[in-house]
Design a protein around this motif. Structure first.
Motif, PDB file in Angstrom:
ATOM      1  N   GLN A 127       0.832  -1.192   0.000  1.00  0.00           N
ATOM      2  CA  GLN A 127       0.000   0.000   0.000  1.00  0.00           C
ATOM      3  C   GLN A 127       0.868   1.243   0.000  1.00  0.00           C
ATOM      4  O   GLN A 127       2.000   1.242   0.472  1.00  0.00           O
ATOM      5  CB  GLN A 127      -0.917   0.016   1.213  1.00  0.00           C
ATOM      6  CG  GLN A 127      -2.044  -1.015   1.123  1.00  0.00           C
ATOM      7  CD  GLN A 127      -3.044  -0.844   2.246  1.00  0.00           C
ATOM      8  OE1 GLN A 127      -2.673  -0.563   3.369  1.00  0.00           O
ATOM      9  NE2 GLN A 127      -4.305  -0.992   1.935  1.00  0.00           N
ATOM     10  N   GLN A 155      -3.659   1.697  -3.240  1.00  0.00           N
ATOM     11  CA  GLN A 155      -3.617   0.260  -3.466  1.00  0.00           C
ATOM     12  C   GLN A 155      -2.506  -0.130  -4.436  1.00  0.00           C
ATOM     13  O   GLN A 155      -2.013  -1.258  -4.405  1.00  0.00           O
ATOM     14  CB  GLN A 155      -4.976  -0.230  -3.971  1.00  0.00           C
ATOM     15  CG  GLN A 155      -6.055  -0.180  -2.906  1.00  0.00           C
ATOM     16  CD  GLN A 155      -7.443  -0.491  -3.445  1.00  0.00           C
ATOM     17  OE1 GLN A 155      -7.692  -0.380  -4.654  1.00  0.00           O
ATOM     18  NE2 GLN A 155      -8.350  -0.886  -2.568  1.00  0.00           N
ATOM     19  N   ASP A 156      -2.107   0.816  -5.285  1.00  0.00           N
ATOM     20  CA  ASP A 156      -1.024   0.573  -6.233  1.00  0.00           C
ATOM     21  C   ASP A 156       0.339   0.969  -5.678  1.00  0.00           C
ATOM     22  O   ASP A 156       1.342   0.948  -6.398  1.00  0.00           O
ATOM     23  CB  ASP A 156      -1.273   1.349  -7.535  1.00  0.00           C
ATOM     24  CG  ASP A 156      -2.390   0.729  -8.368  1.00  0.00           C
ATOM     25  OD1 ASP A 156      -2.700  -0.461  -8.144  1.00  0.00           O
ATOM     26  OD2 ASP A 156      -2.939   1.426  -9.237  1.00  0.00           O
ATOM     27  N   THR A 168       1.882   2.401   5.786  1.00  0.00           N
ATOM     28  CA  THR A 168       0.628   2.028   5.130  1.00  0.00           C
ATOM     29  C   THR A 168      -0.468   2.979   5.530  1.00  0.00           C
ATOM     30  O   THR A 168      -0.533   3.460   6.657  1.00  0.00           O
ATOM     31  CB  THR A 168       0.211   0.594   5.510  1.00  0.00           C
ATOM     32  OG1 THR A 168       0.073   0.511   6.925  1.00  0.00           O
ATOM     33  CG2 THR A 168       1.222  -0.417   5.022  1.00  0.00           C
TER      34      THR A 168
END
Length: 211
Positions: free
Chosen positions: A2, A86-87, A205
Motif C-alpha cells: 500500500q 492500493q497501487d 501504510t
C-alpha cells in the motif's frame, strides 16, 4: 503493498500548494511514484462541487457548503486516492479532513460529532499517514495571499472572528500523524523541515477501515 497518504493543511496563504509541489518533486527524484491532489477537486464531480462552494456570488447555507465539500471528498477518495494507495503510490493532498474540522466545525460552528460522522462516511474511514500543519499568524497568511494577487473565494470572505476560530483550530490540531511545521520562515526552510518528517513516513501504510 500500500502507498502513503500525506496531507498538507493550514490557513489559506500559508504555502500548502508550494510545499506539496516541492515534496512531490523530491519524492519523485527519490524514485517514488507520486500523485498530487487538492481538495475540493480532483474528479469531474469534485471540481463541479468546488466551483459551487467557492463561488463568491453564491450564498450557500453552511450545511450545504459542508455537504458539497464532503461530496467532493467522497468522489476523490473512492475514484482516485484509494486506487492509487492500493497501487503503492505516495499521494500528497492539499487539504483533507482537518480542513473540515477547522472551517466547518470551528469556523462555521457546525456540530463536530455529526460533521465527523458524515466525513467518515465520505472517506470510508481513510485517514492520512501524515498530516503536515503549516503554522503562521493569520495576518501573515493574508498578506501573502494579497501579495500574490489572489482574490478571496467565498469561504475566505469571512469576518475576523471566524478567521480566528479557523486559525486556532489548525494551531491546536493534534492526533496520530499530525506534525506542525513553522511556516513563517523561507520556502526552503519550510521544505527542509517537512522533508525530514516525510522521509521517515514514506513506506508506511495508509489506514483504511473495513467498514
Amino acid at each position: 503493498m500500500q502507498g502513503t497518504l500525506i496531507v498538507i493543511e493550514g490557513f489559506d496563504g500559508v504555502g500548502k500548494s508550494t510545499l506539496a509541489r516541492r515534496l512531490a518533486d523530491r519524492l519523485r527524484n527519490e524514485g517514488h511514484e507520486v500523485l498530487e491532489v487538492r481538495e475540493p477537486g480532483g474528479t469531474p464531480v469534485a471540481e463541479a462541487a468546488r466551483a459551487v462552494v467557492l463561488d463568491p456570488r453564491l450564498d450557500a447555507a453552511i450545511e450545504a457548503e459542508l455537504f458539497l465539500i464532503l461530496a467532493a471528498r467522497a468522489d476523490l477518495v473512492k475514484r482516485v486516492i484509494v486506487p492509487a494507495l492500493q497501487d503503492g503510490v505516495v499521494v500528497i493532498s492539499d487539504r483533507f479532513d482537518l480542513s473540515t474540522e477547522a472551517y466547518q466545525v470551528a469556523g462555521r460552528q457546525l456540530p463536530r460529532e455529526a460533521v465527523m460522522s458524515a466525513n467518515a462516511l465520505a472517506t470510508g474511514g481513510l485517514t492520512p499517514n501524515l498530516t503536515l500543519v503549516l503554522d503562521t499568524p493569520v495576518d501573515v497568511a493574508v498578506a501573502r495571499r494579497v501579495s500574490k494577487g489572489d482574490a478571496p473565494d467565498r469561504i475566505e470572505r469571512v469576518n475576523e472572528e471566524v478567521q480566528s476560530r479557523i486559525a486556532a483550530a489548525f494551531r491546536g490540531a493534534s492526533g496520530p500523524g499530525v506534525i506542525h511545521i513553522d511556516a513563517t520562515g523561507s520556502v526552503d526552510e519550510v521544505e527542509t523541515a517537512a522533508w525530514d518528517v516525510v522521509q521517515t513516513t514514506v513506506g508506511g501504510t495508509s489506514r483504511l477501515s473495513a467498514g
